[in-house]
Design a protein around this motif. Structure first.
Motif, PDB file in Angstrom:
ATOM      1  N   ASP A 670       7.135  -1.805   7.162  1.00 45.23           N
ATOM      2  CA  ASP A 670       6.316  -1.027   6.246  1.00 45.23           C
ATOM      3  C   ASP A 670       4.978  -1.719   6.089  1.00 45.23           C
ATOM      4  O   ASP A 670       4.928  -2.912   5.755  1.00 45.23           O
ATOM      5  CB  ASP A 670       6.991  -0.906   4.876  1.00 45.23           C
ATOM      6  CG  ASP A 670       7.870   0.314   4.777  1.00 45.23           C
ATOM      7  OD1 ASP A 670       7.335   1.402   4.532  1.00 45.23           O
ATOM      8  OD2 ASP A 670       9.100   0.168   4.962  1.00 45.23           O
ATOM      9  N   GLN A 671       3.899  -0.983   6.338  1.00 47.06           N
ATOM     10  CA  GLN A 671       2.571  -1.552   6.216  1.00 47.06           C
ATOM     11  C   GLN A 671       2.260  -1.781   4.730  1.00 47.06           C
ATOM     12  O   GLN A 671       2.190  -0.828   3.944  1.00 47.06           O
ATOM     13  CB  GLN A 671       1.523  -0.625   6.826  1.00 47.06           C
ATOM     14  CG  GLN A 671       0.098  -1.124   6.725  1.00 47.06           C
ATOM     15  CD  GLN A 671      -0.107  -2.449   7.454  1.00 47.06           C
ATOM     16  OE1 GLN A 671       0.559  -2.721   8.452  1.00 47.06           O
ATOM     17  NE2 GLN A 671      -1.017  -3.271   6.958  1.00 47.06           N
ATOM     18  N   PRO A 672       2.076  -3.042   4.310  1.00 47.29           N
ATOM     19  CA  PRO A 672       1.936  -3.314   2.870  1.00 47.29           C
ATOM     20  C   PRO A 672       0.540  -3.087   2.313  1.00 47.29           C
ATOM     21  O   PRO A 672       0.387  -2.964   1.092  1.00 47.29           O
ATOM     22  CB  PRO A 672       2.328  -4.787   2.768  1.00 47.29           C
ATOM     23  CG  PRO A 672       1.954  -5.369   4.103  1.00 47.29           C
ATOM     24  CD  PRO A 672       2.173  -4.280   5.108  1.00 47.29           C
ATOM     25  N   SER A 673      -0.490  -3.037   3.162  1.00 49.49           N
ATOM     26  CA  SER A 673      -1.855  -2.918   2.650  1.00 49.49           C
ATOM     27  C   SER A 673      -2.749  -2.342   3.732  1.00 49.49           C
ATOM     28  O   SER A 673      -2.324  -2.113   4.867  1.00 49.49           O
ATOM     29  CB  SER A 673      -2.378  -4.289   2.194  1.00 49.49           C
ATOM     30  OG  SER A 673      -2.380  -5.201   3.291  1.00 49.49           O
ATOM     31  N   GLY A 674      -4.016  -2.104   3.386  1.00 53.01           N
ATOM     32  CA  GLY A 674      -4.986  -1.612   4.344  1.00 53.01           C
ATOM     33  C   GLY A 674      -4.979  -0.106   4.470  1.00 53.01           C
ATOM     34  O   GLY A 674      -4.294   0.608   3.727  1.00 53.01           O
ATOM     35  N   PRO A 675      -5.723   0.417   5.440  1.00 53.78           N
ATOM     36  CA  PRO A 675      -5.844   1.875   5.605  1.00 53.78           C
ATOM     37  C   PRO A 675      -4.508   2.560   5.897  1.00 53.78           C
ATOM     38  O   PRO A 675      -4.351   3.743   5.580  1.00 53.78           O
ATOM     39  CB  PRO A 675      -6.814   2.014   6.789  1.00 53.78           C
ATOM     40  CG  PRO A 675      -7.545   0.714   6.853  1.00 53.78           C
ATOM     41  CD  PRO A 675      -6.587  -0.321   6.378  1.00 53.78           C
ATOM     42  N   LEU A 676      -3.595   1.846   6.524  1.00 56.03           N
ATOM     43  CA  LEU A 676      -2.306   2.439   6.894  1.00 56.03           C
ATOM     44  C   LEU A 676      -1.197   2.084   5.903  1.00 56.03           C
ATOM     45  O   LEU A 676      -0.018   2.219   6.219  1.00 56.03           O
ATOM     46  CB  LEU A 676      -1.902   1.992   8.301  1.00 56.03           C
ATOM     47  CG  LEU A 676      -2.841   2.405   9.430  1.00 56.03           C
ATOM     48  CD1 LEU A 676      -2.310   1.891  10.768  1.00 56.03           C
ATOM     49  CD2 LEU A 676      -2.992   3.927   9.481  1.00 56.03           C
ATOM     50  N   GLN A 677      -1.558   1.653   4.727  1.00 55.15           N
ATOM     51  CA  GLN A 677      -0.552   1.311   3.732  1.00 55.15           C
ATOM     52  C   GLN A 677       0.356   2.513   3.459  1.00 55.15           C
ATOM     53  O   GLN A 677      -0.107   3.643   3.304  1.00 55.15           O
ATOM     54  CB  GLN A 677      -1.220   0.884   2.424  1.00 55.15           C
ATOM     55  CG  GLN A 677      -0.234   0.488   1.347  1.00 55.15           C
ATOM     56  CD  GLN A 677      -0.923   0.084   0.049  1.00 55.15           C
ATOM     57  OE1 GLN A 677      -2.158   0.013   0.003  1.00 55.15           O
ATOM     58  NE2 GLN A 677      -0.150  -0.178  -0.983  1.00 55.15           N
ATOM     59  N   GLY A 678       1.659   2.262   3.411  1.00 51.44           N
ATOM     60  CA  GLY A 678       2.635   3.324   3.180  1.00 51.44           C
ATOM     61  C   GLY A 678       3.237   3.896   4.449  1.00 51.44           C
ATOM     62  O   GLY A 678       4.205   4.653   4.388  1.00 51.44           O
ATOM     63  N   ASP A 714       4.356   7.215   2.946  1.00 53.85           N
ATOM     64  CA  ASP A 714       4.414   7.257   1.490  1.00 53.85           C
ATOM     65  C   ASP A 714       3.036   6.848   0.991  1.00 53.85           C
ATOM     66  O   ASP A 714       2.744   5.653   0.859  1.00 53.85           O
ATOM     67  CB  ASP A 714       5.491   6.284   0.999  1.00 53.85           C
ATOM     68  CG  ASP A 714       5.862   6.507  -0.442  1.00 53.85           C
ATOM     69  OD1 ASP A 714       5.511   7.562  -0.984  1.00 53.85           O
ATOM     70  OD2 ASP A 714       6.513   5.618  -1.026  1.00 53.85           O
ATOM     71  N   PRO A 715       2.136   7.791   0.724  1.00 55.98           N
ATOM     72  CA  PRO A 715       0.740   7.441   0.406  1.00 55.98           C
ATOM     73  C   PRO A 715       0.639   6.515  -0.797  1.00 55.98           C
ATOM     74  O   PRO A 715       1.378   6.650  -1.776  1.00 55.98           O
ATOM     75  CB  PRO A 715       0.099   8.806   0.107  1.00 55.98           C
ATOM     76  CG  PRO A 715       0.974   9.796   0.803  1.00 55.98           C
ATOM     77  CD  PRO A 715       2.351   9.237   0.728  1.00 55.98           C
ATOM     78  N   PHE A 719      -4.748   7.063  -3.468  1.00 52.71           N
ATOM     79  CA  PHE A 719      -5.074   8.345  -2.844  1.00 52.71           C
ATOM     80  C   PHE A 719      -4.971   9.514  -3.826  1.00 52.71           C
ATOM     81  O   PHE A 719      -4.956  10.670  -3.409  1.00 52.71           O
ATOM     82  CB  PHE A 719      -4.163   8.595  -1.653  1.00 52.71           C
ATOM     83  CG  PHE A 719      -4.535   7.804  -0.428  1.00 52.71           C
ATOM     84  CD1 PHE A 719      -5.489   6.801  -0.486  1.00 52.71           C
ATOM     85  CD2 PHE A 719      -3.929   8.063   0.787  1.00 52.71           C
ATOM     86  CE1 PHE A 719      -5.826   6.064   0.643  1.00 52.71           C
ATOM     87  CE2 PHE A 719      -4.255   7.332   1.922  1.00 52.71           C
ATOM     88  CZ  PHE A 719      -5.210   6.325   1.841  1.00 52.71           C
ATOM     89  N   GLY A 720      -4.884   9.226  -5.099  1.00 54.08           N
ATOM     90  CA  GLY A 720      -4.864  10.291  -6.094  1.00 54.08           C
ATOM     91  C   GLY A 720      -3.599  11.132  -6.022  1.00 54.08           C
ATOM     92  O   GLY A 720      -2.491  10.611  -5.879  1.00 54.08           O
ATOM     93  N   TRP A 721      -3.790  12.476  -6.118  1.00 54.27           N
ATOM     94  CA  TRP A 721      -2.619  13.364  -6.165  1.00 54.27           C
ATOM     95  C   TRP A 721      -1.797  13.309  -4.883  1.00 54.27           C
ATOM     96  O   TRP A 721      -0.600  13.626  -4.885  1.00 54.27           O
ATOM     97  CB  TRP A 721      -3.061  14.804  -6.435  1.00 54.27           C
ATOM     98  CG  TRP A 721      -3.867  15.421  -5.313  1.00 54.27           C
ATOM     99  CD1 TRP A 721      -5.208  15.415  -5.175  1.00 54.27           C
ATOM    100  CD2 TRP A 721      -3.329  16.113  -4.188  1.00 54.27           C
ATOM    101  NE1 TRP A 721      -5.579  16.053  -4.018  1.00 54.27           N
ATOM    102  CE2 TRP A 721      -4.428  16.505  -3.394  1.00 54.27           C
ATOM    103  CE3 TRP A 721      -2.042  16.440  -3.764  1.00 54.27           C
ATOM    104  CZ2 TRP A 721      -4.272  17.201  -2.209  1.00 54.27           C
ATOM    105  CZ3 TRP A 721      -1.879  17.150  -2.583  1.00 54.27           C
ATOM    106  CH2 TRP A 721      -2.992  17.521  -1.809  1.00 54.27           C
TER     107      TRP A 721
END
Length: 785
Positions: A670-678, A714-715, A719-721
């Protein structure tokens, strides 16, 4: 994700007071329990858990990888946290983010647990140390609970059709002989399924899963909570075409749990589960048929069927005389079952140290099952009442947690069996069997958990059950001259005791060692008493209770913050073990017999590892492995043919149906951070060894290895809503392996020379095998409001 720990060290503590127990002896106990998050934490408990990769679990639901020491007291019922019992658990993080078709998706990562296909899409036969590997349906030889309410009826029957994984927060598996606390039928342990809390949901979740073979599951979960209440309501509707001919299905499930704080010292918990299962049903194949045509293609018309097709033999007039081979589709084989469970529990704190719990559960199971040349119908109504008291005391510098309680459950069953007549839609023919049955269990238990030094816990307990089985079967034989009746009656009573003792030693935060001696028992059920070795209705009323004595030795080790290893070895001795085997697809049911002496021995291992905590902190490895070796140590089987009978010694043979090796390994990221987090996923391998299908150990079901792949998103909250959305995609059985998902035991054949017929003959014995799913693709979306 799973975690293994000894009950004496869990955050949910067993406690009770035998003096207060005397005040509530008019009410019964066996299953008083509640979800662990409703209680305080255990004293001096050390438990390690690691964040899981599943995207459907919000950040608030996840627990970061750390070791947590919690100090306090609580009064958790023994049925929820039996002190000293070897226990493994799976949390929501390990199953919530993928397709979640059945209970198998919840327990696949738990050491000591295996599963095979039952009769229907969600009728998975879950086994604890092989408890149900040789069963055709349901969950046997274990007690099943949900939020502490009993889901096993008094005759030992529980089914997993009710379970949609989307509704649950986790599952705890109590392994080994467990009748001290759980009573009758806990011969291999117990399972408690925990539904989600309204406080964790805070609103509405709506989702859909969809994929191969027309599978669609629409589900919704409503969670509300306040200072004095917590409510969760779940509903789902799943349907599909199935991957075997004549296996289309539709299943709906509703699940509710409400907790209300009436006063500072009184709580009311209400539970409701309703399930309707409507499924077509193929017949089980012989090994020879499975090899030729595993998915029963081209079989709808028996007169022009493809090679390897299975048929049932129906009476042409539905009553007597000549028979005609008919396909499952033409016969209309299937199941239409309804199950409704309603329960209420009152919890009262007498003082800061003592709590009393009293609960009542009503359980109605109604079946309509034309599953063979015979259709089984009838209601099975039961209730269970229980009361338990728990207490924590401090004699000297020690801590003593005590529990005690009583229980009573009762089942009334009415069953009619009809011939299935030609003409389609499971047309009802003549009545061939009618029976009524009444079974009850009255139980009592106590358990003492003494922390006599900082690192030591000693647990002792004793439980007992008095069981009564009354039944009468009417057998009808039809002919051109009329119908004759024959009665077979049973009136059996059993009394069983189950003492236990356990010792736990935790010399440091990195080590916990435990050993346990446990006992258990299981009485025959009324359905066992009326089926002969030939698979016909008749007298089998002399069956005895099976009993077991088991030894566990285990350890949990944390060599570093990135590694957690649990292992338990077990050795269990059985007397009069109840074993079932099929006489073929055209018989009325499986025959059950007592094996005088047998042994179960094995090892359970679980591990989690974060190999590169700094460079790849989101990467994890999970492993669970079970070795289960079960043998007859004293059993002589009598086989007959048209000219002779022979007694054949099976001592030293493996007990058929038991899967000796079961391994699950996952590589997760699971990517924990950055642009691909989630963004994350996993690759999973599940391996089963081959296993014997007959008592003579002549024919094996081959083993297999499956590769599954999963990708999810899992955004993150920024990323808001969009953060309220979740999506996944997975491929199951990537290599498109053909494999056996479930195989019941088959009866050996006595050849004309008086010896066992060989494997080639046994391979033609029907009524055993269901194939597993070929390569399948699934996806899903979920939104939270």
């Amino acid at each position: 994700m799973y975690c293994a720990f000894n009950a004496a060290w869990r955050p949910a503590r067993v406690a009770g007071c035998m003096a207060a127990f005397a005040a509530c002896t008019a009410i019964s106990l066996a299953h008083a329990a509640d979800a662990p998050h409703h209680y305080g934490a255990a004293h001096h408990h050390t438990h390690t858990t690691t964040s899981a990769p599943k995207p459907s679990v919000s950040a608030g639901e996840r627990i970061a990888g750390e070791r947590i020491t919690v100090i306090g007291t609580s009064h958790v019922p023994a049925t929820l946290r039996p002190a000293g019992q070897t226990t493994y658990s799976a949390s929501r993080e390990s199953f919530a983010g993928h397709v979640g078709q059945s209970v198998a998706d919840m327990v696949v990562t738990i050491p000591g647990v295996s599963f095979v296909a039952g009769n229907g899409p969600r009728d998975v036969v879950v086994s604890v140390r092989g408890s149900g590997d040789r069963q055709a349906y349901g969950m046997k030889n274990i007690q099943v609970l949900e939020d502490g309410f009993p889901m096993t009826q008094p005759d030992g029957t529980a089914r997993s059709d009710l379970i949609d994984p989307h509704a649950y927060d986790g599952v705890d598996v109590f392994q080994g002989p467990a009748s001290t606390v759980f009573g009758n039928y806990a011969i291999n342990g117990a399972i408690n399924f925990r539904t989600r809390r309204g406080a964790d949901i805070h609103g509405l979740e709506v989702g859909s899963d969809f994929g191969s073979f027309g599978m669609v599951n629409n589900y919704a979960t409503l969670g509300l909570s306040g200072r004095k209440y917590d409510l969760v309501i779940f509903g789902s509707d799943v349907r599909g075409n199935g991957f075997i001919a004549n296996s289309g299905y539709q299943t709906s499930t509703e699940n509710l749990r409400l907790r209300v704080n009436l006063t500072p010292s009184d709580r009311l918990i209400v539970k409701f589960v309703n399930n309707i299962t409507d499924t077509h049903l193929p017949v089980r194949l012989s090994l020879a048929q499975y090899t030729i045509n595993p998915f029963q293609s081209g079989c709808a018309d028996a007169s022009h069927a493809a090679a390897g097709c299975a048929t049932v033999s129906l009476l042409s007039n539905g009553s007597y005389g000549a028979r005609v081979a008919t396909s499952p589709q033409a016969a209309g084989l299937g199941r239409f079952d309804r199950r409704t469970v309603a329960g209420v529990r009152w919890e009262h704190d007498i003082n800061a140290s003592t709590t009393v719990r009293t609960q009542f559960t009503y359980d109605q199971r109604h079946i309509d099952q034309p599953t063979s040349p015979y259709a089984y119908t009838g209601p099975y109504d039961s209730y269970a009442a229980s009361s338990e008291v728990t207490n924590t005391a401090h004699p000297g510098r020690m801590t003593l947690n005590s529990s005690g309680g009583i229980s009573f459950d009762d089942l009334d069953g009415l069953s009619n069996v009809y011939n299935v007549a030609p003409g389609g839609h499971a047309r009802q023919g003549a009545l061939t069997q009618s029976s009524w049955s009444h079974q009850w269990n009255a139980g009592l238990h106590f358990q003492e958990d003494l922390q006599f030094a900082r690192a030591w816990h000693l647990v002792v307990g004793l439980g007992g059950t008095y069981s009564g089985l009354e039944a009468q079967e009417t057998l009808l034989t039809n002919s051109a001259s009329g119908s004759t009746r024959r009665l077979v009656a049973a009136d059996r009573h059993f009394f069983n005791l189950a003492p236990e003792a356990a010792l736990t030693y935790a010399p440091s935060r990195n080590w916990t060692l435990h050993t346990r001696v446990g006992t258990a028992y299981a009485t025959p059920t009324t359905s066992n008493l009326f089926i002969t070795p030939q698979g016909t209705y008749g007298n089998n009323t002399r069956l005895k209770s099976e009993t077991s004595l088991g030894f566990d030795l285990g350890a949990e080790w944390h060599p570093s913050s990135t590694i957690n290893i649990q292992a338990t070895g077990f050795y269990e001795f059985y007397r009069n073990e109840l074993v079932s085997q099929s006489a073929g697809v055209n018989t009325v049911g499986a025959y059950t017999f007592n094996a005088p002496a047998s042994q179960h021995r094995g090892v359970e291992v679980g591990a989690t590892w974060t190999p590169l905590p700094r460079a790849l902190s989101g990467a994890r490895v999970m492993l669970s492995y079970t070795y289960d070796n079960q043998i007859y140590t004293r059993y002589t089987e009598v086989l007959s043919n048209s000219t002779m009978s022979r007694a054949l010694d099976r001592s030293g043979n493996s007990i058929p149906g038991v899967i000796p090796h079961f391994l699950n390994a996952r590589l997760l990221y699971d990517q924990p951070s950055g642009p691909l987090q989630g963004l994350g996923g996993y690759a999973e391998v599940t391996w089963r060894g081959d296993y014997w299908l007959d008592n003579a150990n002549l024919l094996k079901a081959p083993g297999y290895a499956l590769l599954n792949l999963e990708l999810h998103y899992d955004p993150p909250a920024r990323f808001g809503w969009i953060r309220h959305l979740h999506g996944f995609f997975e491929i199951q059985n990537v290599a498109n392996q053909t494999y056996i998902a479930g195989a019941t035991n088959i009866t050996d054949v006595l050849a004309s020379n008086g010896h066992n017929a060989g494997a080639a003959v046994l391979a033609t014995r029907t009524g055993s095998i269901y194939a597993g799913s070929p390569r399948a693709f699934y996806g899903g979306v979920k939104v939270r409001f």
